[in-house]
Design a protein around this motif. Sequence first.
Motif, PDB file in Angstrom:
ATOM      1  N   LEU A 424       0.839  -1.197   0.000  1.00 18.78           N
ATOM      2  CA  LEU A 424       0.000   0.000   0.000  1.00 18.78           C
ATOM      3  C   LEU A 424       0.871   1.243   0.000  1.00 18.78           C
ATOM      4  CD1 LEU A 424      -2.796   1.339   0.302  1.00 18.78           C
ATOM      5  CD2 LEU A 424      -2.555   1.065   2.773  1.00 18.78           C
ATOM      6  N   TYR A 425       0.465   2.243  -0.808  1.00 12.54           N
ATOM      7  CA  TYR A 425       1.176   3.519  -0.825  1.00 12.54           C
ATOM      8  C   TYR A 425       0.179   4.623  -1.163  1.00 12.54           C
ATOM      9  CZ  TYR A 425       5.031   6.783  -1.317  1.00 12.54           C
ATOM     10  OH  TYR A 425       5.902   7.827  -1.139  1.00 12.54           O
ATOM     11  N   LEU A 570      -5.695  -1.843  -6.959  1.00 10.63           N
ATOM     12  CA  LEU A 570      -6.747  -0.832  -6.839  1.00 10.63           C
ATOM     13  C   LEU A 570      -6.091   0.544  -6.806  1.00 10.63           C
ATOM     14  CD1 LEU A 570      -9.670   0.164  -6.145  1.00 10.63           C
ATOM     15  CD2 LEU A 570      -9.040  -0.146  -3.741  1.00 10.63           C
ATOM     16  N   PHE A 571      -6.584   1.476  -7.641  1.00 17.21           N
ATOM     17  CA  PHE A 571      -6.064   2.845  -7.686  1.00 17.21           C
ATOM     18  C   PHE A 571      -7.240   3.808  -7.491  1.00 17.21           C
ATOM     19  CE2 PHE A 571      -5.176   6.757 -10.076  1.00 17.21           C
ATOM     20  CZ  PHE A 571      -3.969   7.136  -9.504  1.00 17.21           C
ATOM     21  N   VAL A 572      -7.185   4.635  -6.417  1.00 19.57           N
ATOM     22  CA  VAL A 572      -8.198   5.653  -6.166  1.00 19.57           C
ATOM     23  C   VAL A 572      -7.504   7.003  -6.087  1.00 19.57           C
ATOM     24  CG1 VAL A 572      -9.920   4.181  -5.063  1.00 19.57           C
ATOM     25  CG2 VAL A 572      -8.051   5.095  -3.697  1.00 19.57           C
ATOM     26  N   GLU A 607       5.858   2.963  -6.934  1.00 28.52           N
ATOM     27  CA  GLU A 607       6.376   3.364  -8.243  1.00 28.52           C
ATOM     28  C   GLU A 607       5.248   3.843  -9.153  1.00 28.52           C
ATOM     29  OE1 GLU A 607       8.213  -0.269  -9.282  1.00 28.52           O
ATOM     30  OE2 GLU A 607      10.156   0.230  -8.366  1.00 28.52           O
ATOM     31  N   ILE A 608       4.061   3.225  -9.052  1.00 29.11           N
ATOM     32  CA  ILE A 608       2.927   3.640  -9.875  1.00 29.11           C
ATOM     33  C   ILE A 608       2.553   5.089  -9.553  1.00 29.11           C
ATOM     34  CG2 ILE A 608       0.453   3.285 -10.245  1.00 29.11           C
ATOM     35  CD1 ILE A 608       0.967   0.284 -10.024  1.00 29.11           C
ATOM     36  N   LEU A 609       2.443   5.432  -8.248  1.00 27.95           N
ATOM     37  CA  LEU A 609       2.074   6.792  -7.862  1.00 27.95           C
ATOM     38  C   LEU A 609       3.125   7.802  -8.303  1.00 27.95           C
ATOM     39  CD1 LEU A 609      -0.220   5.451  -6.353  1.00 27.95           C
ATOM     40  CD2 LEU A 609       0.282   6.897  -4.375  1.00 27.95           C
ATOM     41  N   ARG A 610       4.394   7.426  -8.200  1.00 28.90           N
ATOM     42  CA  ARG A 610       5.447   8.356  -8.626  1.00 28.90           C
ATOM     43  C   ARG A 610       5.401   8.557 -10.154  1.00 28.90           C
ATOM     44  NH1 ARG A 610       8.680   9.431  -4.416  1.00 28.90           N
ATOM     45  NH2 ARG A 610       8.816   7.909  -2.718  1.00 28.90           N
ATOM     46  N   LEU A 629      -3.792  17.296  -5.128  1.00 29.20           N
ATOM     47  CA  LEU A 629      -3.540  16.092  -5.916  1.00 29.20           C
ATOM     48  C   LEU A 629      -3.255  14.945  -4.957  1.00 29.20           C
ATOM     49  CD1 LEU A 629      -1.483  16.131  -9.184  1.00 29.20           C
ATOM     50  CD2 LEU A 629      -1.503  14.129  -7.727  1.00 29.20           C
ATOM     51  N   THR A 630      -4.227  14.022  -4.824  1.00 30.56           N
ATOM     52  CA  THR A 630      -4.140  12.943  -3.845  1.00 30.56           C
ATOM     53  C   THR A 630      -4.396  11.606  -4.537  1.00 30.56           C
ATOM     54  OG1 THR A 630      -4.974  14.455  -2.169  1.00 30.56           O
ATOM     55  CG2 THR A 630      -4.990  12.120  -1.634  1.00 30.56           C
TER      56      THR A 630
END
Length: 639
Positions: A424-425, A570-572, A607-610, A629-630
Motif C-alpha cells: 500500500l502507498y 486498486l487505484f483511487v 512506483e505507480i504513484l510516482r 492532488l491525492t
Amino acid sequence: MKQMLKSLRVRMLLPVVVMTLFVVILLTTLFSRAYTGMILQQEQEVNALGFDTISRSITPLIESSVSSVRSIMSDDRVASYARHRYHSVAELVHARIRCLEYLRGEITQRDGIFGLLFMRKDGSLFGTLPEGNFFLDNPEENPLQEEIKTQILNAPLGQTIWIGPVSGAELYGFQNEKTPENIMIAAWKSVDASYGECYAMMLMDESIFDRLLEALQDGKSTWHFYTGDHVEFYHTGQDECMDPERLISESNSGAIFRDGNDRPVCAFSMTMTSPAWTLVREVSMESYEQLIRGIRRTVCILAGLVFLIALAIYRLWLKNFMRQFNTLLRKIIRMGEGDLQPVASEPFSISEFETMQEEIDRTSLALTQQMDTIRRMEREQMEQENKLKEQERIVQELHTAREIQRSALPHIFPPFPERKEIDLYASMDPARDVGGDFYNFFLIDEDHLCLVIADVSGKGIPAALFMMVAKRIIEDSARQEYSAGEILEKTNDALCDNNQAEMFVTVWLGILELSTGSLTAVNAGHEYPVIRKKDGCFEIYKDRHGFVVGGMEGVHYREYELQMELGDKLFVYTDGVPEATADSMEMFGTKRMVETLNSCADNSPEEILRTVRSAVDAFVGDAEQFDDLTMMCLEYRGT
C-alpha cells in the motif's frame, strides 16, 4: 503702615502659589490617566492577537497529537504487548523490543508528544520516554502516585482528562539537567476487542509552549499557563508568579497593580475549553511608570519656571506699585508740612506682562505641534510593526497548519510491514499551504483494512479544518465496527449537524477482508476507482455514486462488493489528477491517467504513484497547480 503692606504682599502672592500647584497636579494627573489608558488599550490589542494565535494553534495541535496516539494504540505491536499473553520469556522480550522500537520511532517524529505510556487495568505500565523506558509488567512497580493512578483508572471511556503538572523526576526516579520540571499528562480509557481495557497517557513537556510562544515574545510580557486549580505548569521569563490567585483575579480589570516582587504590572487572561487551562499574559509597566515620572518632573520644572517668571513680574509690578504709593505718601507728608508743590511721577505700565504672555503662547504652540508630530510618528511606527507581526503570524500559522495536516495523515511506508497480504502507498500534495483532500487507512481489526480517500469542497484553511473533522469522524465510526455504508451515514449526519459553512466532502471508502480479498465499498460522489486484474490492464470501474457527505441529512449509501484476487491492484484518486491543467487550458484527463497507469502496471504501488505524478508534472509544465492532488494504490497479495 509697613505691616499692612507686608500682609497685603503675602495675600497677593498666595493665589499665585495655589494656582501653580493646582495646575501642576491637574496636568500630571490628566496626563498619567490618558497615557495609562492608551498603553492599556495598546496592550489589549496585542493581547487579543496573542490569545487568538494560541487558541487557534494549540487546540488543533493537541487534538492532532491525541489522534496520533489513538492511531499508535491500534498498532499490533502495542496491542499485542498490551494483551501480555506470552508463554515464554523469549516471547515477552521479543514483544517488548518490537513495542519499544515502534514507540521510540513514533515519539521522535511527532510534534507535541513528549512521551507515551500505557497502563493496563491491573495497573501495570509500559511505554517510552526520552530519559527511560517503562516496561513494568508488575503493577506494584508503577511509579505513578496513587492519586494520579486513581484518576486515570476512573477516566470515562474515550474522554480525555488532563493531569498535572507532574515532575519528571517522579516518573524517572531521578533528576538531571534534561529532566523536565513540569509534565502535563493527557489520559483516556480505550477499549479494544483485541486486548481489552487499556489507558493511554500522552505526555507533553514545556518545549511545545516554547515554540508556540517564541514569536510572541516582546521583551516585556511574561506568559503563564495554569490548570483548572490555578496551579502553574509553565511560564516564560525567569520568575514564576508568587501570587497566582491575585494575578488571575486582577487580569482583564484594566488596573495596574504590584506583583509578588513589588513590580508594577497589568494582566490579561483567557480560559481555554479544551484543555481547561487558563492563559495569563503579565505585562511589566516599569518602563511606562519611568516615562510618566519623567513627564511629571518636566511638568514640575516648567511649572517652577512659570512660577519664577510670575514671581518676577509680580515683584516688578509690586515695585512699581510701591513707587507710586511712596510718591503719593511723600506728597501727602509734604502737604501736611505745607509744601503744596506737585510731585512728578511716572505712569504705571503692564506692557511687560503682555510681552511675557505672548512668549508663553508661542512656546505652548510650539510644544503642542512637537507633541503631535511625535505621536503621529509613534502611531505610524506601531502600525508598521503590527503589519509585520501580522504577516509573520500568518506565515507561521500556515506553516504550523501544514505540519499538523501532514502529521495527521499516515506517512510511514510500508504502513504494516508485518502484513504480507498487501502492498500500500498513498500521497497528498496540496495546491496551497494546506488542502482539503485526505486519505487514510487503518486496521479495524486483525482481518479488516479500512481504505478512505476524500475531497472537501473549497481550498485553504477552511477546507483543511473541515477535512480534519471529517477524517476523525470517519475513523471513529469505522472503529465502532459499522459497515461501509453505515460509516458514511454516521459521518454524514455528524457533519450536517451545525454545518454553518455549508461545506461537503466526496468520499470513496472500502473495507478489505485481508484473508479472502473481499472488498466492500461505497462511493459518495467521488471519482470512479480504477481496477487492474492480475496480468490485465487498469480499467475504470463505474460504481454507483451516492450523494456527497455533509450535504443533506438522512442520506442512505449503497454498498457494493469486489473480489480482489492475488496480484490485483486498486487505484483511487481525487479530481486533482484528471483535472490538472496545462497553460493551454487542456486537462490531463481520465484517459491519459489510465494510459499512464497501464504503462507501469507491473510496478509496485509506490512506483505507480510516482509515475503518475511525474506524468502530471510533465503535462502541466510551468502552470500553477490548481487543485489538491491525492492518490492511493493497493496491491492485494493474499495470505
